[in-house]
Design an enzyme around this catalytic site. Structure first.
Site, mmCIF file in Angstrom:
data_model
loop_
_atom_site.group_PDB
_atom_site.id
_atom_site.type_symbol
_atom_site.label_atom_id
_atom_site.label_comp_id
_atom_site.label_asym_id
_atom_site.label_seq_id
_atom_site.Cartn_x
_atom_site.Cartn_y
_atom_site.Cartn_z
ATOM 1 N N ASN A 23 58.804 31.088 6.233
ATOM 2 C CA ASN A 23 59.173 30.235 7.145
ATOM 3 C C ASN A 23 59.089 30.655 8.497
ATOM 4 O OD1 ASN A 23 59.919 28.403 5.309
ATOM 5 N ND2 ASN A 23 62.247 29.045 5.237
ATOM 6 N N ARG A 95 56.818 19.205 5.436
ATOM 7 C CA ARG A 95 57.804 18.765 6.484
ATOM 8 C C ARG A 95 57.570 19.831 7.770
ATOM 9 N NH1 ARG A 95 62.195 16.814 6.156
ATOM 10 N NH2 ARG A 95 63.173 17.575 8.040
ATOM 11 N N CYS A 119 63.041 14.714 1.065
ATOM 12 C CA CYS A 119 62.302 15.279 -0.204
ATOM 13 C C CYS A 119 63.399 15.486 -1.253
ATOM 14 C CB CYS A 119 61.886 16.713 0.385
ATOM 15 S SG CYS A 119 63.157 18.018 0.796
ATOM 16 N N ARG A 124 67.200 14.623 5.065
ATOM 17 C CA ARG A 124 66.638 15.571 6.163
ATOM 18 C C ARG A 124 66.017 14.741 7.354
ATOM 19 N NH1 ARG A 124 63.161 20.264 3.067
ATOM 20 N NH2 ARG A 124 63.978 21.348 5.021
ATOM 21 N N ASP A 307 68.983 28.684 0.849
ATOM 22 C CA ASP A 307 67.586 29.056 0.080
ATOM 23 C C ASP A 307 67.737 29.996 -1.112
ATOM 24 O OD1 ASP A 307 65.291 28.736 2.973
ATOM 25 O OD2 ASP A 307 66.447 27.239 1.603
ATOM 26 N N ARG A 399 54.190 27.134 -3.393
ATOM 27 C CA ARG A 399 54.404 27.026 -1.783
ATOM 28 C C ARG A 399 54.877 28.151 -1.347
ATOM 29 N NH1 ARG A 399 56.729 21.409 -0.555
ATOM 30 N NH2 ARG A 399 56.639 22.119 1.498
HETATM 31 C C1 EPZ Z 1 64.497 25.393 7.413
HETATM 32 O O1 EPZ Z 1 64.496 23.742 7.093
HETATM 33 C C2 EPZ Z 1 63.634 25.999 6.348
HETATM 34 N N1 EPZ Z 1 62.327 25.552 6.531
HETATM 35 C C3 EPZ Z 1 64.401 25.470 5.100
HETATM 36 O O2 EPZ Z 1 63.685 26.393 3.934
HETATM 37 C C4 EPZ Z 1 65.913 25.848 5.015
HETATM 38 O O3 EPZ Z 1 66.381 25.566 3.676
HETATM 39 C C5 EPZ Z 1 66.584 25.093 6.120
HETATM 40 O O4 EPZ Z 1 66.031 25.585 7.449
HETATM 41 C C6 EPZ Z 1 68.197 25.829 6.270
HETATM 42 O O5 EPZ Z 1 68.266 27.109 6.515
HETATM 43 C C7 EPZ Z 1 61.657 25.942 7.161
HETATM 44 O O6 EPZ Z 1 61.939 26.682 8.061
HETATM 45 C C8 EPZ Z 1 60.117 25.372 7.228
HETATM 46 P P1 EPZ Z 1 67.634 22.252 8.930
HETATM 47 P P2 EPZ Z 1 65.030 22.678 8.346
HETATM 48 O O7 EPZ Z 1 67.111 21.360 10.186
HETATM 49 O O8 EPZ Z 1 64.768 23.376 9.524
HETATM 50 C C9 EPZ Z 1 70.116 18.471 8.597
HETATM 51 C C10 EPZ Z 1 62.575 26.781 1.879
HETATM 52 O O9 EPZ Z 1 62.740 26.453 0.709
HETATM 53 N N2 EPZ Z 1 69.419 17.831 9.963
HETATM 54 O O10 EPZ Z 1 68.381 23.743 9.331
HETATM 55 O O11 EPZ Z 1 64.484 21.635 8.166
HETATM 56 C C11 EPZ Z 1 69.214 18.569 7.515
HETATM 57 O O12 EPZ Z 1 69.336 17.304 7.030
HETATM 58 C C12 EPZ Z 1 62.933 25.618 2.849
HETATM 59 O O13 EPZ Z 1 61.937 27.776 2.554
HETATM 60 C C13 EPZ Z 1 69.751 16.695 10.442
HETATM 61 O O14 EPZ Z 1 70.731 16.029 10.094
HETATM 62 O O15 EPZ Z 1 66.698 22.520 7.819
HETATM 63 C C14 EPZ Z 1 69.987 19.507 6.808
HETATM 64 O O16 EPZ Z 1 70.966 18.850 5.863
HETATM 65 C C15 EPZ Z 1 63.822 24.330 2.290
HETATM 66 N N3 EPZ Z 1 69.030 16.257 11.647
HETATM 67 C C16 EPZ Z 1 70.667 20.385 7.865
HETATM 68 O O17 EPZ Z 1 70.773 19.703 9.115
HETATM 69 C C17 EPZ Z 1 68.059 16.887 12.223
HETATM 70 O O18 EPZ Z 1 67.524 16.543 12.993
HETATM 71 C C18 EPZ Z 1 70.078 21.952 7.909
HETATM 72 O O19 EPZ Z 1 68.621 21.640 7.852
HETATM 73 C C19 EPZ Z 1 67.780 18.309 11.547
HETATM 74 C C20 EPZ Z 1 68.411 18.578 10.631
#
Ligand code: EPZ
Length: 419
Positions: A23, A95, A119, A124, A307, A399
């Site tokens: 990440n 994504r 996904c 998300r 995670d 991945r």
């Molecule tokens: C990052 O995803 C990581 N991916 C994820 O790891 C990790 O699970 C996640 O952060 C949480 O720690 C990468 O960094 C590439 P979020 P991200 O935005 O940033 C909601 C793995 O397995 N949300 O922090 O996409 C969202 O739906 C992956 O390595 C909104 O509602 O996660 C979720 O419920 C999986 N609106 C929560 O926030 C937005 O605009 C946290 O998502 C953005 C997010």
């Protein structure tokens, strides 16, 4: 379609080095698109997701390849970017591609990125990313599944996130790095991958203060230069390997990791009865009896990482008692539960909470991987199960984990890949 076969039982013993953080790498490759020059990243994990991000940078006109001499390094030269669209077929695969939105918009004034679909773990949305870019003067248009943003020059703004978002924080930090004036991000994500990106942006000539806390202040600069950066060890891979040590009553040291990134995970391992010895860049976990039951609530950093949820569930499936796991981040991150139940786990779901009654031993079974971390949890479970398990759709695990079966076999696991 590759499969991984595991015969459960052997105690995992020995030492293993983690690969670089997936990440952190994905965000750093996106940040390289901000620079007028060459960026070289070292300690990069050889993963499908990294290949996908490099392919995306090339689609934008950048040079972006694995280093010709150094196997775990990538070389990116973004001075030649001349296209500003991240196509559906690339974003659909991963994504994190959405992280090029901020860099393209702030450097070139235009970006067109396919809206990342949902996904396996949830809808998300990206509303927080777009809210921030709009506040900075971006004109956002949704066009046939694409997010199109233009601006005559982003300007600094105060942006308060409605919820903690890691990639949202990173996207807006990068957009702010070349915007006019000062941007303040409130309720920002505190994840180590946010801190590492801020460090890289500052090394590139940027001005980012406060990363690691929930208030980050970015002052825009005129341009950013390419850098050399060594990616930190992957904290989730480290946690996954240590969960495997616990569940097999093993004794494993994981090296190449900044242990301050793992505190909540290691605290939970201790609560579940493991002996945990922490050094600066390595952790040793030993267990000599079934884990204790424990309560887990996943939360943004420094809380217990979402995670690691599937992996700790695999451990608690054989605990001596009843555990509760609440998934506090994603709305649908229990896809691994039906598969664990097929292995004999006693789990009852109720909304975002799973109640796990520990059983003495799981049974090996053919199981299906649905997403990256679910498949990691299934492999952890299979290592302690009686008999053979077959984990199908292993491309999910490739991945995010580099050569996972080799690392585990090196610790004594009976595990092999079947193509
Ligand atoms: C990052 O995803 C990581 N991916 C994820 O790891 C990790 O699970 C996640 O952060 C949480 O720690 C990468 O960094 C590439 P979020 P991200 O935005 O940033 C909601 C793995 O397995 N949300 O922090 O996409 C969202 O739906 C992956 O390595 C909104 O509602 O996660 C979720 O419920 C999986 N609106 C929560 O926030 C937005 O605009 C946290 O998502 C953005 C997010």
């Amino acid at each position: 379609m590759d499969r991984i076969l595991v015969r459960g039982g052997p105690r995992l013993v020995g030492e293993v080095a983690v690969s670089g953080s997936k990440n952190a790498t994905l965000a750093l490759i996106a940040a390289a698109a901000l620079a007028e020059g060459e960026t070289i990243l070292h300690n990069v994990p050889r993963l499908r997701d990294v290949d996908a991000m490099l392919e995306l940078l090339r689609a934008l006109g950048a040079r972006a390849d694995w280093h010709e001499e150094e196997g775990h390094a990538v070389r990116i030269d973004a001075s030649s970017i001349n296209r500003f669209e991240a196509p559906y077929e690339l974003v659909r695969k991963m994504r994190a591609s959405f992280l090029v939105l901020g860099p393209l918009l702030t450097r070139f004034g235009t970006a067109r990125v396919s809206e990342p679909g949902g996904c396996a773990i949830g809808v998300r949305p990206v509303d927080q990313h777009l809210k921030g870019l709009t506040a900075m003067g971006g004109k956002v248009r949704l066009d046939h599944g694409y997010v199109e943003v233009t601006s005559s020059g982003l300007r600094g703004a105060r942006i308060a996130f409605d919820l903690v978002t890691v990639n949202g924080t990173q996207n807006l930090m990068m957009a702010a790095a070349l915007a006019r004036g000062e941007t303040i991000l409130e309720n920002a994500a505190c994840e180590p991958e946010v801190v590492e990106l801020a460090e890289a942006l500052n090394a590139m000539g940027g001005s980012v203060r406060g990363a690691g806390g929930d208030r980050i202040v970015i002052r825009g600069v005129g341009s950013l230069r390419g850098i050399r950066h060594v990616v930190s060890g992957d904290r989730i891979e480290a946690g996954t390997l240590l969960a495997a040590a616990m569940v097999t009553l093993g004794d494993v040291r994981v090296t190449g990791i900044d242990t301050s990134m793992l505190e909540s995970t290691l605290d939970k391992f201790r609560e579940a009865g493991a002996d945990v010895d922490i050094e600066a860049t390595s952790v040793r976990v030993r267990a000599d009896e079934r884990p204790n039951a424990a309560g887990v609530v996943t939360a943004p950093f420094p809380g217990f990482p979402t995670d690691m949820q599937a992996q700790i569930m695999a451990v608690l499936s054989v605990a001596t008692g009843s555990s509760l796991i609440t998934e506090g981040v994603f709305e649908n991150r229990f896809m691994h539960v039906p598969e664990l139940q097929r292995m004999g786990a006693n789990i009852v779901l109720s909304g975002r909470t799973a109640r796990i009654e520990g059983v003495p031993r799981l049974m090996g079974a053919p199981v299906m991987a649905t997403d990256l971390r679910a498949s990691a949890g299934l492999i952890v479970a299979a290592l302690a199960a009686e008999g053979e398990s077959v984990v199908n759709r292993v491309y999910h695990i490739d991945r995010g984990y580099e050569r996972i079966e080799e690392k585990l076999r090196g610790l004594g696991a009976e595990i092999r890949r079947e193509g």
